[in-house]
Design a protein around this motif. Structure first.
Motif, PDB file in Angstrom:
ATOM      1  N   SER A   2      16.909  93.324  26.025  1.00  0.00           N
ATOM      2  CA  SER A   2      18.482  93.804  26.499  1.00  0.00           C
ATOM      3  C   SER A   2      19.292  92.689  26.029  1.00  0.00           C
ATOM      4  O   SER A   2      19.062  91.579  26.215  1.00  0.00           O
ATOM      5  CB  SER A   2      18.270  94.431  27.919  1.00  0.00           C
ATOM      6  N   ASP A   3      20.391  93.148  25.673  1.00  0.00           N
ATOM      7  CA  ASP A   3      21.661  92.310  25.563  1.00  0.00           C
ATOM      8  C   ASP A   3      22.530  91.862  27.002  1.00  0.00           C
ATOM      9  O   ASP A   3      23.340  91.269  27.053  1.00  0.00           O
ATOM     10  CB  ASP A   3      22.482  92.844  24.859  1.00  0.00           C
ATOM     11  N   GLU A   4      21.939  92.617  27.868  1.00  0.00           N
ATOM     12  CA  GLU A   4      22.670  92.647  29.359  1.00  0.00           C
ATOM     13  C   GLU A   4      22.424  90.968  29.703  1.00  0.00           C
ATOM     14  O   GLU A   4      21.612  90.335  29.560  1.00  0.00           O
ATOM     15  CB  GLU A   4      22.136  93.304  30.237  1.00  0.00           C
ATOM     16  N   VAL A  54      27.718  85.089  48.033  1.00  0.00           N
ATOM     17  CA  VAL A  54      27.167  85.226  46.608  1.00  0.00           C
ATOM     18  C   VAL A  54      27.539  86.545  45.733  1.00  0.00           C
ATOM     19  O   VAL A  54      27.612  87.573  46.345  1.00  0.00           O
ATOM     20  CB  VAL A  54      25.466  85.423  46.825  1.00  0.00           C
ATOM     21  N   LEU A  55      27.822  86.169  44.566  1.00  0.00           N
ATOM     22  CA  LEU A  55      28.552  87.199  43.681  1.00  0.00           C
ATOM     23  C   LEU A  55      27.421  87.582  42.603  1.00  0.00           C
ATOM     24  O   LEU A  55      26.756  86.611  42.099  1.00  0.00           O
ATOM     25  CB  LEU A  55      30.006  86.540  43.002  1.00  0.00           C
ATOM     26  N   ILE A  56      27.307  88.824  42.448  1.00  0.00           N
ATOM     27  CA  ILE A  56      25.938  89.206  41.550  1.00  0.00           C
ATOM     28  C   ILE A  56      26.962  89.975  40.681  1.00  0.00           C
ATOM     29  O   ILE A  56      27.823  90.842  40.947  1.00  0.00           O
ATOM     30  CB  ILE A  56      25.086  90.267  42.507  1.00  0.00           C
ATOM     31  N   GLU A  57      26.764  89.465  39.383  1.00  0.00           N
ATOM     32  CA  GLU A  57      27.487  90.188  38.040  1.00  0.00           C
ATOM     33  C   GLU A  57      26.429  90.673  37.080  1.00  0.00           C
ATOM     34  O   GLU A  57      25.388  89.904  36.928  1.00  0.00           O
ATOM     35  CB  GLU A  57      28.333  89.004  37.605  1.00  0.00           C
ATOM     36  N   LYS A  58      26.705  91.529  36.266  1.00  0.00           N
ATOM     37  CA  LYS A  58      25.814  92.015  35.561  1.00  0.00           C
ATOM     38  C   LYS A  58      26.869  92.520  34.183  1.00  0.00           C
ATOM     39  O   LYS A  58      27.837  93.526  34.651  1.00  0.00           O
ATOM     40  CB  LYS A  58      24.923  93.055  35.859  1.00  0.00           C
ATOM     41  N   TRP A  59      26.736  92.162  33.161  1.00  0.00           N
ATOM     42  CA  TRP A  59      27.482  92.532  31.882  1.00  0.00           C
ATOM     43  C   TRP A  59      26.446  92.934  30.745  1.00  0.00           C
ATOM     44  O   TRP A  59      25.480  92.681  30.794  1.00  0.00           O
ATOM     45  CB  TRP A  59      28.311  91.140  31.507  1.00  0.00           C
ATOM     46  N   ALA A  60      27.472  93.982  30.009  1.00  0.00           N
ATOM     47  CA  ALA A  60      26.428  94.656  28.903  1.00  0.00           C
ATOM     48  C   ALA A  60      26.289  93.788  27.933  1.00  0.00           C
ATOM     49  O   ALA A  60      25.083  93.930  27.215  1.00  0.00           O
ATOM     50  CB  ALA A  60      27.296  95.837  28.523  1.00  0.00           C
ATOM     51  N   LEU A  94      20.892  84.186  34.664  1.00  0.00           N
ATOM     52  CA  LEU A  94      19.562  84.534  34.818  1.00  0.00           C
ATOM     53  C   LEU A  94      18.937  85.152  33.664  1.00  0.00           C
ATOM     54  O   LEU A  94      19.640  85.844  32.864  1.00  0.00           O
ATOM     55  CB  LEU A  94      19.535  85.820  36.051  1.00  0.00           C
ATOM     56  N   GLU A  95      17.632  85.088  33.418  1.00  0.00           N
ATOM     57  CA  GLU A  95      16.909  85.309  32.422  1.00  0.00           C
ATOM     58  C   GLU A  95      16.597  87.010  32.739  1.00  0.00           C
ATOM     59  O   GLU A  95      16.533  87.242  33.947  1.00  0.00           O
ATOM     60  CB  GLU A  95      15.566  84.836  31.964  1.00  0.00           C
ATOM     61  N   GLY A  96      15.966  87.698  31.852  1.00  0.00           N
ATOM     62  CA  GLY A  96      15.524  89.065  32.185  1.00  0.00           C
ATOM     63  C   GLY A  96      14.339  88.895  33.413  1.00  0.00           C
ATOM     64  O   GLY A  96      13.768  87.851  33.402  1.00  0.00           O
TER      65      GLY A  96
END
Length: 101
Positions: A2-4, A54-60, A94-96
């Motif tokens: 994944s590129d996420e 704590v801020l959780i972010e996920k990007w494409a 983070l890693e996958g």
């Protein structure tokens, strides 16, 4: 593969400014969530620490995250952060996820 891109951002507000940090997030979050490639942008208070978050972010993709960093609303917020935060945020890339055996 994944590129996420996933981030955990640890934020400590100046003593007594936790509620101001939440207000700033509530104003900023809709703009961030509307950005191309934003999959998650959630602030979590730390139990027992009214100034800890704590801020959780996920990007494409990394490109989407890079564009996020230079978005006008993020540059404007960066100018205000020193008045809210006790110091720079700690950013963990983070890693996958680890696959179960």
């Amino acid at each position: 593969m994944s590129d996420e891109v996933r981030l955990v951002v640890i934020i400590t507000a100046q003593p007594g400014k936790g509620s101001e940090q939440v207000s700033a997030f509530e104003k900023l979050a809709p703009q961030v969530r509307a950005e191309d490639g934003c999959l998650q942008y959630d602030l979590h208070p730390v139990v027992g620490n009214p100034d800890g978050f704590v801020l959780i972010e996920k990007w494409a993709s990394k490109a989407a995250l890079d564009a996020h960093h230079v978005a006008a609303h993020m540059l404007e917020q960066a100018k205000r952060n020193p008045s809210l935060r006790a110091g720079p945020a700690t950013v963990l890339l983070l890693e996958g996820p680890v696959a179960a055996a």
